[in-house]
Design an enzyme around this catalytic site. Structure first.
Site, PDB file in Angstrom:
ATOM      1  N   TYR B 262       0.814  -1.218   0.000  1.00 36.83           N
ATOM      2  CA  TYR B 262       0.000   0.000   0.000  1.00 36.83           C
ATOM      3  C   TYR B 262       0.851   1.274   0.000  1.00 36.83           C
ATOM      4  O   TYR B 262       0.626   2.202  -0.767  1.00 36.83           O
ATOM      5  CB  TYR B 262      -0.940  -0.011   1.218  1.00 36.83           C
ATOM      6  CG  TYR B 262      -1.629   1.284   1.480  1.00 36.83           C
ATOM      7  CD1 TYR B 262      -2.791   1.620   0.797  1.00 36.83           C
ATOM      8  CD2 TYR B 262      -1.108   2.210   2.388  1.00 36.83           C
ATOM      9  CE1 TYR B 262      -3.418   2.830   1.024  1.00 36.83           C
ATOM     10  CE2 TYR B 262      -1.727   3.420   2.614  1.00 36.83           C
ATOM     11  CZ  TYR B 262      -2.883   3.728   1.939  1.00 36.83           C
ATOM     12  OH  TYR B 262      -3.495   4.933   2.152  1.00 36.83           O
ATOM     13  N   ASP B 297      -8.913  -2.562  -1.231  1.00 34.64           N
ATOM     14  CA  ASP B 297      -9.961  -1.625  -1.668  1.00 34.64           C
ATOM     15  C   ASP B 297      -9.369  -0.450  -2.438  1.00 34.64           C
ATOM     16  O   ASP B 297     -10.016   0.110  -3.318  1.00 34.64           O
ATOM     17  CB  ASP B 297     -10.745  -1.113  -0.457  1.00 34.64           C
ATOM     18  CG  ASP B 297      -9.832  -0.600   0.642  1.00 34.64           C
ATOM     19  OD1 ASP B 297      -9.100  -1.435   1.221  1.00 34.64           O
ATOM     20  OD2 ASP B 297      -9.829   0.605   0.911  1.00 34.64           O
ATOM     21  N   LYS B 369     -11.533  -8.920   5.121  1.00 36.94           N
ATOM     22  CA  LYS B 369     -12.083  -7.602   5.435  1.00 36.94           C
ATOM     23  C   LYS B 369     -12.756  -7.016   4.195  1.00 36.94           C
ATOM     24  O   LYS B 369     -12.102  -6.741   3.198  1.00 36.94           O
ATOM     25  CB  LYS B 369     -10.972  -6.656   5.906  1.00 36.94           C
ATOM     26  CG  LYS B 369     -11.525  -5.304   6.330  1.00 36.94           C
ATOM     27  CD  LYS B 369     -10.429  -4.259   6.507  1.00 36.94           C
ATOM     28  CE  LYS B 369      -9.806  -3.887   5.184  1.00 36.94           C
ATOM     29  NZ  LYS B 369      -9.026  -2.646   5.204  1.00 36.94           N
TER      30      LYS B 369
END
Lengths: 248, 519
Positions: B262, B297, B369
């Site tokens: 990330y 996401d 998640k």
């Protein structure tokens, strides 16, 4: 009640009935006491026929109220003034063509999320090749040299780059708005630009979910684009406004 | 769970390629350390607090050693050497460095065996505390029962830790299982962790050890009263990944956002720095029994969620392989994905179901998640609430591990008290209503959903094989991940990575690897 074409009141299910919907929470218990607190609050706002129809315990001493009430105020439609971006909106091909025809060189646009803001979703939607919702971003335009500096760019860095690239426009995105941080950041940038003598040399445009054109003008920008704006809106504005400035 | 047949060949192809990608970074984990890893070691040796100008003491000591070109031996050795020489604890050593009273490199070198024994003692004291925190969590779960699935995850983000506590307590009483305290928007790019309780920040307040302690204490109280263990989570991303993980482990956070890539892609942090930092950060989480979560996401917030669905799968597989290297157990890998398909698309629900089932089937043990719609959340709060209900429906139907609840005001502001309450009400109703519906549903074997899931898997396998063949750093440099180009030697924090000397020592890395059974 006098019905006037210019008088505006809320419409529930009958003309000018003034019905409005409310949802808010209070630091009171979910009880008859709490409900009365909600009703009195609405009453002090000048509302009538108050019906507190929903009450939900939020725990820790807070309660959510849902209410309907009638407002006694109205607005005179003839006195409404709003500032909106008035340039027509063209698609990508038309904008590229417009710039070729009228300006004859590619326009350099530098974009960034300034200061503490790390949320690039807005600036990316306008600038990235892909764009958003079937509108390509400025990077895809033949007649834009689009430079996206990304997140958390200090105002000083943005202006330095704009000067070095001899930019035609600066695009600033502000997504985080807690405690009005976006106003502080946008004001800082424009003050810095004025101090450095850059303000008049390029267009300053801001965007974000809580930005309106009116707010942008007030803060000293050339335009502001809020939710629902696309690359086409921004690109058309830049092309047409720069052309107008050249002609003047 | 709804049964989804995946091509075993493609599952193997994709996993093998991801393993090859992770293996190709072993040299970095073996031969290098970073400034934040050294600061983490100091924190674990008991150094905390701030010196002159409020600069955190772990930074003071590491900067001091870096300036003297001494860091290659590891901060632990220098500090323990001084501790032995002066017969004080590491905290006092750090304070002396902070007030310019000593130079760690000119203190006479003590008997090496003595230094190592002292280091061992201090390290063992901290590790015993981490094991105690882990045991406490397990006791709570024994006492109050396991977490529901999907667990209800909500955020608090007032920018003031004391206000966050009020909102977290209220959310827990409403039914939240997991509280995430959002950090201030700029924290990931700070190369230090602020000290003490904080009441400022934008879009959240700082992650500090004191803030962790304050929130954990409040949630332990509510857990006892509600007879339900409330999990606490924060964000170990950015330039201080292992430090945040260490602080979380010390204060019994239960989960940690801890993605392998990330920082590289979405925060422009140097690729080597990020990979190295996540390695140690995740090892601390593995040791402390902390569930990690990953940020897939983010791949879908700007790119199209249908076209780029395979990037989520690819990232999940890479995250899985790097997590294995740090000793994370499958049941502690909260791999991420998101409900981000344009609601205007006909049959969008079938696509969402296919993607959600693919993740669940590919990682059956993982407490996945699931992230809510954000891209198509608008100022129309009523529609966003509806979108969130659909998201909750898919979450329950496919048995995701953690449902990060969407807020109707997602596009407007950080959640108000009432927004969070309505989100919990929404989830509780949908979860109850959908219940065991999955048991009564079978997919058409050659129907759209299995075909779509297998297409995405095949694309992910192709993509991962391509990356494995050309090398991760080359692929990052060419912008193959999320269309973002990241150079191996570019990005923030690159200067903080350094090669270790032969006599380098990090007692925690050594002991954790041994106890976790890692080579």
């Amino acid at each position: 009640m006098k019905i006037s074409k210019n008088i505006i009141r809320p419409y529930g299910d009958t003309a000018n009935d003034g019905k409005m919907q409310f949802s808010f929470s209070l630091p009171v218990p979910a009880s008859e006491y709490g409900k009365e607190a909600a009703r009195l609050l609405l009453k002090q706002m000048g509302l009538q026929d108050i019906e507190v129809c929903g009450m939900r315990d939020l725990h820790e001493g807070f309660t959510h109220f849902i209410a309907y009430a009638t407002t006694t105020v109205s607005i005179d439609g003839s006195r409404i003034r709003v500032k909106v971006v008035e340039t027509p909106v063209m698609d990508m091909a038309a904008t590229d063509e417009y710039i070729s025809q009228h300006i004859g060189r590619p326009l350099t646009v530098i974009g960034a999320c300034i200061e503490s803001d790390a949320h690039t979703v807005g600036i990316d939607a306008i600038m990235n090749m892909k764009g958003y919702n079937h509108r390509y971003g400025l990077e895809r335009y033949r007649m834009f040299n689009a430079i996206n500096l990304g997140a958390q760019v200090p105002s000083e860095t943005l202006l330095a780059r704009a000067r070095c690239e001899n930019a035609d426009a600066i695009l600033v995105s502000q997504v985080v708005t807690q405690k009005n941080i976006h106003i502080k950041n946008l004001t800082h940038l424009i003050e810095l630009a004025e101090a450095e003598g850059l303000r008049g040399k390029m267009l300053f445009i801001c965007g974000g979910p809580r930005i309106t054109h009116e707010l942008a003008i007030e803060l000293g920008y050339d335009a502001g684009f809020g939710t629902g704006s696309y690359a086409t809106d921004v690109a058309s504005f830049i092309a047409i406004t720069i052309d107008e400035r050249i002609e003047n | 769970m709804i049964k989804l047949e995946l091509s075993p060949q493609n599952v193997e192809r994709a996993r093998n390629a991801a393993a090859r990608i992770a293996d190709s970074i072993d040299w970095l984990f073996r031969d290098f350390s970073s400034v934040t890893i050294e600061r983490t070691v100091l924190r674990l040796l008991g150094i905390d607090g701030a010196g002159k100008n409020g600069k955190p003491l772990p930074n003071v000591v590491v900067d001091h050693l870096a300036e003297l070109q001494a860091l290659k031996r590891g901060a632990a050795w220098w500090v323990t050497n001084a501790a032995v020489a002066r017969d004080v604890d590491p905290q006092e050593v750090a304070e002396m460095v902070g007030w310019d009273e000593i130079d760690l490199t000119t203190i006479p070198v003590q008997d090496n065996a003595l230094v190592l024994r002292r280091m061992e003692e201090i390290a063992e004291r901290t590790l015993a505390h981490l094991r105690l925190q882990r045991a406490r969590r397990e006791e709570y779960l024994q006492k109050f029962g396991a977490r529901r699935r999907p667990a209800i995850y909500v955020i608090v983000a007032t920018g003031n830790i004391h206000e966050d506590v009020i909102q977290a307590r209220a959310a827990a009483r409403e039914g939240a299982d997991i509280i995430a305290v959002i950090r201030s928007t700029a924290q990931s790019l700070l190369d230090y962790v602020p000290y003490g309780a904080t009441t400022v920040g934008f879009g959240g307040t700082y992650a500090t050890q004191e803030n962790f302690r304050i929130m954990r204490t409040a949630l332990d109280e509510v857990s006892e009263e509600e007879r339900r263990y409330i999990w606490l989570t924060n964000y170990a991303s950015g330039l201080c990944m292992p430090e945040i993980s260490a602080m979380g482990a010390l204060e019994r956070l239960d989960m940690m956002l801890n993605d392998a890539m990330y920082g590289i892609l979405f925060r422009d942090i140097n690729p080597r720095r990020t990979l190295l930092d996540q390695y140690f950060s995740r090892m601390i989480n593995a040791y402390a029994g902390v569930e990690i979560q990953t940020g897939e996401d983010n791949y879908l917030t700007t790119a199209d969620a249908v076209e780029k669905a395979y990037t989520v799968t690819a990232s999940q597989l890479i995250n899985e392989q790097f997590a294995i290297k740090s000793g994370i157990k499958p049941e502690k890998m909260g791999l991420g994905h998101a409900f981000e398909i344009n609601p205007d698309l006909p049959d969008s629900l079938s696509y969402e179901l296919a993607h959600a089932l693919l993740t669940r089937t590919l990682f059956p043990a993982a407490p996945v998640k699931y992230m809510p719609p954000t891209k198509f959340a608008s100022g129309n709060i009523f529609f966003t609430h509806l979108l969130d209900a659909m998201f909750n429906f898919v979450g329950q139907l496919t048995g995701q591990g953690v449902q990060l609840l969407g807020m109707m005001t997602e596009a407007i502001h950080t959640p108000h008290l009432v927004d969070r309450s309505l989100a919990i009400e929404n989830a509780q109703y949908i979860f109850r209503a959908v219940g065991n519906l999955a048991e009564h549903i079978q997919l058409e074997p050659d129907g759209f959903i299995p075909r779509r899931a297998n297409d995405v898997l095949a694309q992910a396998a192709d993509f991962l094989e391509g990356v494995a063949d050309e090398g991760l750093f080359i692929a990052l440099g060419k912008g193959e991940f999320a269309d973002i180009k990241r150079c191996e030697t570019g990005g923030k924090g690159q200067m903080g990575v350094f090669p270790k000397d032969d006599d380098y020592i990090n007692p925690f890395l050594t002991k954790m690897k041994r106890e976790l059974g890692l080579s």
